[in-house]
Design a protein around this motif. Structure first.
Motif, PDB file in Angstrom:
ATOM      1  N   ASP A  22       0.834  -1.209   0.000  1.00 55.10           N
ATOM      2  CA  ASP A  22       0.000   0.000   0.000  1.00 55.10           C
ATOM      3  C   ASP A  22       0.867   1.257   0.000  1.00 55.10           C
ATOM      4  OD1 ASP A  22      -2.228  -1.604   0.036  1.00 55.10           O
ATOM      5  OD2 ASP A  22      -2.582  -1.408   2.199  1.00 55.10           O
ATOM      6  N   PHE A  23       1.905   1.239   0.828  1.00 53.80           N
ATOM      7  CA  PHE A  23       2.804   2.393   0.909  1.00 53.80           C
ATOM      8  C   PHE A  23       3.555   2.579  -0.405  1.00 53.80           C
ATOM      9  CE2 PHE A  23       6.925   4.339   1.879  1.00 53.80           C
ATOM     10  CZ  PHE A  23       6.524   5.478   2.568  1.00 53.80           C
ATOM     11  N   ALA A  24       4.017   1.475  -0.981  1.00 52.87           N
ATOM     12  CA  ALA A  24       4.755   1.549  -2.242  1.00 52.87           C
ATOM     13  C   ALA A  24       3.870   2.079  -3.365  1.00 52.87           C
ATOM     14  CB  ALA A  24       5.301   0.168  -2.597  1.00 52.87           C
ATOM     15  N   GLU A  25       2.642   1.586  -3.427  1.00 49.23           N
ATOM     16  CA  GLU A  25       1.723   2.027  -4.477  1.00 49.23           C
ATOM     17  C   GLU A  25       1.384   3.509  -4.333  1.00 49.23           C
ATOM     18  OE1 GLU A  25      -2.612   0.684  -6.323  1.00 49.23           O
ATOM     19  OE2 GLU A  25      -1.462  -0.695  -5.057  1.00 49.23           O
ATOM     20  N   LYS A  26       1.213   3.939  -3.099  1.00 50.83           N
ATOM     21  CA  LYS A  26       0.877   5.340  -2.835  1.00 50.83           C
ATOM     22  C   LYS A  26       2.008   6.278  -3.232  1.00 50.83           C
ATOM     23  CE  LYS A  26      -0.493   8.415   0.955  1.00 50.83           C
ATOM     24  NZ  LYS A  26      -0.778   8.496   2.425  1.00 50.83           N
ATOM     25  N   ASN A  27       3.250   5.809  -3.086  1.00 49.87           N
ATOM     26  CA  ASN A  27       4.409   6.669  -3.320  1.00 49.87           C
ATOM     27  C   ASN A  27       5.156   6.363  -4.616  1.00 49.87           C
ATOM     28  OD1 ASN A  27       4.924   8.347  -0.636  1.00 49.87           O
ATOM     29  ND2 ASN A  27       4.210   6.309  -0.029  1.00 49.87           N
ATOM     30  N   GLY A  28       4.623   5.450  -5.412  1.00 47.32           N
ATOM     31  CA  GLY A  28       5.260   5.136  -6.683  1.00 47.32           C
ATOM     32  C   GLY A  28       6.541   4.337  -6.543  1.00 47.32           C
ATOM     33  N   PHE A  29       6.641   3.540  -5.481  1.00 43.62           N
ATOM     34  CA  PHE A  29       7.817   2.712  -5.245  1.00 43.62           C
ATOM     35  C   PHE A  29       7.543   1.287  -5.729  1.00 43.62           C
ATOM     36  CE2 PHE A  29       8.703   5.577  -1.356  1.00 43.62           C
ATOM     37  CZ  PHE A  29       9.388   6.483  -2.157  1.00 43.62           C
ATOM     38  N   PRO A  30       8.587   0.491  -5.930  1.00 41.94           N
ATOM     39  CA  PRO A  30       8.378  -0.896  -6.376  1.00 41.94           C
ATOM     40  C   PRO A  30       7.740  -1.754  -5.286  1.00 41.94           C
ATOM     41  CG  PRO A  30      10.699  -0.506  -5.899  1.00 41.94           C
ATOM     42  CD  PRO A  30      10.022   0.832  -5.842  1.00 41.94           C
ATOM     43  N   LYS A  31       7.006  -2.773  -5.716  1.00 45.55           N
ATOM     44  CA  LYS A  31       6.387  -3.716  -4.781  1.00 45.55           C
ATOM     45  C   LYS A  31       7.090  -5.068  -4.904  1.00 45.55           C
ATOM     46  CE  LYS A  31       2.069  -3.128  -6.172  1.00 45.55           C
ATOM     47  NZ  LYS A  31       0.583  -3.251  -6.194  1.00 45.55           N
ATOM     48  N   PHE A  32       7.362  -5.665  -3.751  1.00 49.34           N
ATOM     49  CA  PHE A  32       8.052  -6.955  -3.718  1.00 49.34           C
ATOM     50  C   PHE A  32       7.152  -8.004  -3.078  1.00 49.34           C
ATOM     51  CE2 PHE A  32      11.432  -3.648  -3.062  1.00 49.34           C
ATOM     52  CZ  PHE A  32      11.960  -3.713  -4.346  1.00 49.34           C
ATOM     53  N   ASN A  33       7.453  -9.260  -3.348  1.00 49.69           N
ATOM     54  CA  ASN A  33       6.647 -10.360  -2.820  1.00 49.69           C
ATOM     55  C   ASN A  33       7.293 -11.082  -1.641  1.00 49.69           C
ATOM     56  OD1 ASN A  33       4.496 -10.183  -4.783  1.00 49.69           O
ATOM     57  ND2 ASN A  33       5.946 -11.021  -6.280  1.00 49.69           N
ATOM     58  N   ASN A  34       8.616 -10.996  -1.531  1.00 50.35           N
ATOM     59  CA  ASN A  34       9.327 -11.782  -0.522  1.00 50.35           C
ATOM     60  C   ASN A  34      10.128 -10.930   0.460  1.00 50.35           C
ATOM     61  OD1 ASN A  34       8.792 -14.570  -1.744  1.00 50.35           O
ATOM     62  ND2 ASN A  34       9.699 -13.472  -3.466  1.00 50.35           N
ATOM     63  N   VAL A  35      10.101  -9.632   0.262  1.00 44.54           N
ATOM     64  CA  VAL A  35      10.744  -8.687   1.177  1.00 44.54           C
ATOM     65  C   VAL A  35       9.834  -7.474   1.316  1.00 44.54           C
ATOM     66  CG1 VAL A  35      13.137  -9.361   0.707  1.00 44.54           C
ATOM     67  CG2 VAL A  35      12.025  -7.650  -0.748  1.00 44.54           C
ATOM     68  N   LEU A  36      10.017  -6.745   2.401  1.00 43.24           N
ATOM     69  CA  LEU A  36       9.308  -5.483   2.573  1.00 43.24           C
ATOM     70  C   LEU A  36      10.084  -4.372   1.872  1.00 43.24           C
ATOM     71  CD1 LEU A  36       8.450  -5.725   6.397  1.00 43.24           C
ATOM     72  CD2 LEU A  36       7.014  -6.400   4.454  1.00 43.24           C
ATOM     73  N   LEU A  37       9.408  -3.282   1.598  1.00 45.70           N
ATOM     74  CA  LEU A  37      10.076  -2.133   0.990  1.00 45.70           C
ATOM     75  C   LEU A  37      11.135  -1.613   1.960  1.00 45.70           C
ATOM     76  CD1 LEU A  37       9.817  -0.251  -1.564  1.00 45.70           C
ATOM     77  CD2 LEU A  37       8.587   1.323  -0.049  1.00 45.70           C
ATOM     78  N   PRO A  38      12.403  -1.568   1.539  1.00 48.57           N
ATOM     79  CA  PRO A  38      13.463  -1.133   2.461  1.00 48.57           C
ATOM     80  C   PRO A  38      13.461   0.382   2.653  1.00 48.57           C
ATOM     81  CG  PRO A  38      14.384  -1.522   0.294  1.00 48.57           C
ATOM     82  CD  PRO A  38      12.931  -1.933   0.215  1.00 48.57           C
ATOM     83  N   ARG A  39      13.966   0.793   3.803  1.00 47.00           N
ATOM     84  CA  ARG A  39      14.092   2.214   4.122  1.00 47.00           C
ATOM     85  C   ARG A  39      15.572   2.586   4.055  1.00 47.00           C
ATOM     86  NH1 ARG A  39      10.297   1.882   9.566  1.00 47.00           N
ATOM     87  NH2 ARG A  39       8.464   0.967   8.550  1.00 47.00           N
TER      88      ARG A  39
END
Length: 364
Positions: free
Chosen positions: A185-202
């Motif tokens: 949800d956060f990635a989609e909102k901010n135009g970041f990539p979405k992953f299936n096996n890891v969370l979006l890194p900071r």
């Protein structure tokens, strides 16, 4: 009979690690805190690290010998002895950081391990107290505080002339279905990539660690760790899961790590895209798409376990049973560590956190 032996092994593993960690904090670390740290901070810093490295070997004995966990190493790169580094790992479970000990032990760097952990860990009797005494970096999810706290701890490492192996998890927490959905949800909102096996890194935590250490460390190692299933602390200690740990190692020179935060974020997203693909392959094939090597437990792990059990744990247990003085001492040291984990003025006095920055002060 086999089931009885498995049950006995699991119970004994849990008892050994819990009791040994509490004993280490109270009977080995507490005297250093009380008698040496007020006068010789550098010496105390090094002694605590040496104490911990012995206990870490006991942990590895339980994991790799008693419980038979197989650790497979992948990739052409291997960590070199004597290097100072940042170890960047994905976070599939709550136990990932423990396997950095296995790598450090094989490279004679157990005394140098420093880990960024959730703040809640420092309240755990034994293990949490020890990590606190070792100046691990506990994060509160308040970035205003955490950024300054990271800087403070790194400066402390420099002053103590430590060559750190700093372990960081850019995802910030271990993955599960709920967190993955929030990450999408956060990635989609901010135009970041979405992953299936890891969370979006900071990227902010990595940036806060790399930049002040550019003139100190040799490189950054990117580790991709994966299991079959999702192990927990209890399942790991008891020997039920994981049975196999897969670790891929990739080395990056500091010249390859962008200084600009925006560029670092893109670089980190690319690394996590690679991790996501590797972990998907692992999920489907139970191995990464390359050969692996297995390092057998070293003799020092066996020797350390023997020394800890027969020359430390058993004598201390005996003293607690027969000596009222030992019991009083134990209670004092135990209560001290509880207070040390919670009482902010004491933490500031010991230098475990910056006297200028605190979560309480920032809430006003």
């Amino acid at each position: 009979m086999e089931e009885v032996l498995k049950y006995f092994r699991r119970i004994s593993s849990i008892i050994i690690l819990l009791v040994s960690s509490v004993y280490a904090a109270t009977f080995l670390m507490f005297p250093v805190i009380a008698l040496i740290e007020p006068f010789y901070k550098k010496l105390a810093f090094k002694l605590q690290a040496k104490i911990a490295s012995g206990w870490f070997r006991l942990v590895l004995f339980v994991f790799e010998v008693l419980n038979g966990i197989e650790i497979r190493y992948y990739g052409e790169d291997d960590i070199q002895e004597g290097e100072s580094l940042i170890m960047m790992m994905n976070h599939p479970s709550e136990i990932d950081w423990l396997f950095s000990f296995s790598i450090a032990q094989r490279k004679k760097a157990l005394s140098n391990i420093k880990v960024l952990l959730k703040n809640e860990v420092r309240f755990v009797p034994g293990v949490g107290w020890g990590c606190d005494n070792l100046d691990y970096i506990f994060l509160t999810r308040d970035w205003t505080f955490d950024e300054n706290h990271i800087e403070y701890k790194i400066n402390k490492y420099k002053e103590s002339e430590c060559k750190p192996w700093l372990v960081i998890f850019p995802e910030g927490t271990d993955i599960d279905d709920v967190k993955l959905k929030k990450s999408w949800d956060f990635a989609e909102k901010n135009g970041f990539p979405k992953f299936n096996n890891v969370l979006l890194p900071r990227h902010k935590g990595l940036h806060a660690c790399v930049e002040p250490l550019r003139d100190t460390i040799d490189c950054v190692y990117d580790l991709t760790i994966g299991y079959e299933g999702k192990p927990t602390i209890l399942s790991c200690i008891s020997g039920t899961s994981p049975r196999v740990v897969n670790i891929h190692i990739k080395r990056y020179s500091l010249d390859e790590i962008p200084k600009d935060e925006n560029q670092l974020q893109k670089w980190l997203f690319n690394r996590y895209h690679e991790k996501d693909q590797m972990l998907q392959y692992l999920k489907e094939n139970k191995t990464y798409s390359m050969p692996y090597r297995i390092h057998k437990p070293s003799l020092s792990i066996y020797a350390s376990a023997f020394l800890w059990f027969y020359y430390f744990m058993l004598p201390i247990t005996n003293l607690l049973l027969i000596s009222s003085f030992t019991r009083v001492y134990f209670i004092i040291a135990f209560v001290y560590h509880i207070l040390n984990s919670k009482y902010e003025p004491l933490r500031k006095l010991r230098g475990l956190q910056n006297a200028i920055y605190s979560k309480k002060e920032k809430s006003h």
